[in-house]
Design a protein around this motif. Structure first.
Motif, mmCIF file in Angstrom:
data_model
loop_
_atom_site.group_PDB
_atom_site.id
_atom_site.type_symbol
_atom_site.label_atom_id
_atom_site.label_comp_id
_atom_site.label_asym_id
_atom_site.label_seq_id
_atom_site.Cartn_x
_atom_site.Cartn_y
_atom_site.Cartn_z
ATOM 1 N N PHE A 298 -5.645 1.038 -5.479
ATOM 2 C CA PHE A 298 -5.112 -0.153 -4.825
ATOM 3 C C PHE A 298 -4.361 0.219 -3.552
ATOM 4 O O PHE A 298 -4.525 -0.419 -2.513
ATOM 5 C CB PHE A 298 -4.172 -0.892 -5.777
ATOM 6 N N GLY A 299 -3.516 1.240 -3.647
ATOM 7 C CA GLY A 299 -2.701 1.618 -2.503
ATOM 8 C C GLY A 299 -3.530 1.946 -1.276
ATOM 9 O O GLY A 299 -3.242 1.476 -0.157
ATOM 10 N N PHE A 300 -4.577 2.759 -1.446
ATOM 11 C CA PHE A 300 -5.422 3.122 -0.308
ATOM 12 C C PHE A 300 -6.156 1.904 0.250
ATOM 13 O O PHE A 300 -6.363 1.786 1.458
ATOM 14 C CB PHE A 300 -6.425 4.200 -0.720
ATOM 15 N N THR A 301 -6.553 0.982 -0.645
ATOM 16 C CA THR A 301 -7.225 -0.236 -0.174
ATOM 17 C C THR A 301 -6.308 -1.035 0.744
ATOM 18 O O THR A 301 -6.707 -1.443 1.844
ATOM 19 C CB THR A 301 -7.648 -1.120 -1.360
ATOM 20 N N TYR A 302 -5.072 -1.264 0.315
ATOM 21 C CA TYR A 302 -4.160 -2.096 1.098
ATOM 22 C C TYR A 302 -3.771 -1.427 2.412
ATOM 23 O O TYR A 302 -3.658 -2.096 3.443
ATOM 24 C CB TYR A 302 -2.927 -2.444 0.270
ATOM 25 N N LEU A 303 -3.562 -0.111 2.389
ATOM 26 C CA LEU A 303 -3.268 0.589 3.631
ATOM 27 C C LEU A 303 -4.453 0.487 4.593
ATOM 28 O O LEU A 303 -4.283 0.295 5.805
ATOM 29 C CB LEU A 303 -2.946 2.057 3.349
ATOM 30 N N TYR A 304 -5.648 0.604 4.043
ATOM 31 C CA TYR A 304 -6.875 0.505 4.854
ATOM 32 C C TYR A 304 -6.968 -0.882 5.488
ATOM 33 O O TYR A 304 -7.280 -1.030 6.682
ATOM 34 C CB TYR A 304 -8.081 0.776 3.962
ATOM 35 N N VAL A 305 -6.694 -1.928 4.689
ATOM 36 C CA VAL A 305 -6.721 -3.297 5.208
ATOM 37 C C VAL A 305 -5.719 -3.447 6.346
ATOM 38 O O VAL A 305 -6.022 -4.029 7.399
ATOM 39 C CB VAL A 305 -6.411 -4.310 4.090
ATOM 40 N N SER B 52 -14.659 0.165 -1.162
ATOM 41 C CA SER B 52 -14.501 -0.881 -2.173
ATOM 42 C C SER B 52 -15.560 -0.770 -3.260
ATOM 43 O O SER B 52 -15.302 -1.090 -4.424
ATOM 44 C CB SER B 52 -14.568 -2.270 -1.519
ATOM 45 N N LEU B 53 -16.767 -0.323 -2.884
ATOM 46 C CA LEU B 53 -17.803 -0.096 -3.895
ATOM 47 C C LEU B 53 -17.363 1.001 -4.860
ATOM 48 O O LEU B 53 -17.554 0.887 -6.074
ATOM 49 C CB LEU B 53 -19.125 0.287 -3.220
ATOM 50 N N PHE B 54 -16.763 2.048 -4.321
ATOM 51 C CA PHE B 54 -16.228 3.135 -5.152
ATOM 52 C C PHE B 54 -15.134 2.603 -6.075
ATOM 53 O O PHE B 54 -15.110 2.909 -7.274
ATOM 54 C CB PHE B 54 -15.682 4.240 -4.253
ATOM 55 N N VAL B 55 -14.230 1.789 -5.526
ATOM 56 C CA VAL B 55 -13.147 1.217 -6.333
ATOM 57 C C VAL B 55 -13.724 0.337 -7.438
ATOM 58 O O VAL B 55 -13.270 0.370 -8.586
ATOM 59 C CB VAL B 55 -12.183 0.400 -5.455
ATOM 60 N N SER B 56 -14.734 -0.461 -7.105
ATOM 61 C CA SER B 56 -15.357 -1.343 -8.083
ATOM 62 C C SER B 56 -15.933 -0.547 -9.249
ATOM 63 O O SER B 56 -15.744 -0.908 -10.426
ATOM 64 C CB SER B 56 -16.460 -2.169 -7.411
ATOM 65 N N ALA B 57 -16.634 0.534 -8.944
ATOM 66 C CA ALA B 57 -17.208 1.372 -9.996
ATOM 67 C C ALA B 57 -16.115 2.000 -10.858
ATOM 68 O O ALA B 57 -16.223 2.044 -12.090
ATOM 69 C CB ALA B 57 -18.085 2.457 -9.370
ATOM 70 N N SER C 48 -13.722 -1.255 12.760
ATOM 71 C CA SER C 48 -14.740 -1.835 11.891
ATOM 72 C C SER C 48 -14.365 -1.678 10.421
ATOM 73 O O SER C 48 -13.726 -0.702 10.026
ATOM 74 C CB SER C 48 -16.086 -1.166 12.163
ATOM 75 N N GLY C 49 -14.779 -2.642 9.604
ATOM 76 C CA GLY C 49 -14.430 -2.620 8.187
ATOM 77 C C GLY C 49 -15.487 -2.041 7.270
ATOM 78 O O GLY C 49 -15.330 -2.097 6.047
ATOM 79 N N GLU C 50 -16.555 -1.455 7.821
ATOM 80 C CA GLU C 50 -17.610 -0.925 6.962
ATOM 81 C C GLU C 50 -17.107 0.160 6.020
ATOM 82 O O GLU C 50 -17.501 0.231 4.858
ATOM 83 C CB GLU C 50 -18.776 -0.367 7.790
ATOM 84 N N GLY C 51 -16.242 1.020 6.540
ATOM 85 C CA GLY C 51 -15.712 2.099 5.703
ATOM 86 C C GLY C 51 -14.942 1.558 4.514
ATOM 87 O O GLY C 51 -15.102 2.045 3.389
ATOM 88 N N GLY D 67 0.821 -1.206 0.000
ATOM 89 C CA GLY D 67 0.000 0.000 0.000
ATOM 90 C C GLY D 67 0.852 1.252 0.000
ATOM 91 O O GLY D 67 0.576 2.204 -0.741
ATOM 92 N N GLY D 68 1.909 1.257 0.809
ATOM 93 C CA GLY D 68 2.810 2.400 0.832
ATOM 94 C C GLY D 68 3.496 2.613 -0.503
ATOM 95 O O GLY D 68 3.593 3.748 -0.998
ATOM 96 N N MET D 69 3.941 1.502 -1.109
ATOM 97 C CA MET D 69 4.597 1.582 -2.410
ATOM 98 C C MET D 69 3.653 2.162 -3.458
ATOM 99 O O MET D 69 4.062 2.998 -4.283
ATOM 100 C CB MET D 69 5.055 0.184 -2.852
ATOM 101 N N GLN D 70 2.383 1.771 -3.403
ATOM 102 C CA GLN D 70 1.444 2.203 -4.424
ATOM 103 C C GLN D 70 0.763 3.529 -4.100
ATOM 104 O O GLN D 70 -0.185 3.914 -4.769
ATOM 105 C CB GLN D 70 0.418 1.091 -4.676
#
Length: 210
Positions: free
Chosen positions: A67-74, A91-96, A83-86, A37-40
């Motif tokens: 991708f980077g923000f997703t992995y840092l968030y994980v 992820s819905l935004f990323v999917s779109a 909580s993982g709701e955020g 995540g940091g790399m990306q």
């Protein structure tokens, strides 16, 4: 997406898939998520500074940030236990966005990466269902799909690109789409088997009592 970045997308997706099916503890998986995540986030920032308003370069950097923000968030979720709701709704935004980027790849005459982005769109939509809507029954399905497509959309294309042998045409794109669909079918099957096994285990004590 850079060749090296794509290689590590394959790696971190593989690890996260193993985490979702319970093979790897969350805190252990968090380490690689922070690294990748940091790399990306750092690398695309450097690229943007040097982009000189080139639309193609800016588009590639934008995809890396998703991708980077997703992995840092994980990683943050696994370390802090928040909580993982955020992350699910992100992820819905990323999917779109992945759907849109896939169509952009088509306009750039790259149908293979169009399909890759659409497969990622399906994966991130599963993350949304699992985390955003709390559909925990999809945990193993999502985990297995993540494992299977980690190599299909990350590791293998990265090595092909690194070797300078990348080609993009409709037959290859259709083959990739078929493999992605097969991966989803396998993941759903494995997920349902796991759910059935869990349900059987939970019902066993009640049966013994009666």
């Amino acid at each position: 997406m850079s060749n090296v970045g794509l290689l590590y997308v394959g790696a971190v997706l593989f690890i996260n898939g193993l985490m979702l099916i319970g093979v790897i503890p969350g805190k252990s998986a968090a380490i690689l998520n922070f690294f990748v995540g940091g790399m990306q986030v750092v690398f695309p920032t450097i690229v943007l500074i040097q982009a000189e308003n080139d639309p193609g370069i800016i588009l590639g950097a934008a995809g890396l940030y998703l991708f980077g923000f997703t992995y840092l968030y994980v990683g943050i979720i696994q370390v802090t236990g928040v909580s993982g709701e955020g992350l699910g709704w992100f992820s819905l935004f990323v999917s779109a966005c992945a759907v849109v980027i896939g169509f952009i790849q088509l306009t750039l005459q790259d149908p293979v990466f169009a399909v890759i982005w659409w497969i990622w769109a399906v994966l991130w939509f599963l993350f949304f269902l699992l985390l955003g809507l709390g559909m925990e029954s999809l945990a193993h399905t999502t985990g297995w799909f993540t494992i299977l497509i980690s190599h299909l959309t990350g590791t293998i294309p990265a090595f092909v690109l690194l070797l300078g042998r990348y080609e993009s045409n409709v037959p290859l794109a259709l083959t990739l789409a078929a493999l992605g669909s097969l991966a989803l079918l396998i993941a759903i099957t494995l997920g349902r088997r796991r759910a059935a096994a869990t349900e059987a285990e939970e019902s066993t004590p009640a049966q013994l009592v009666t």
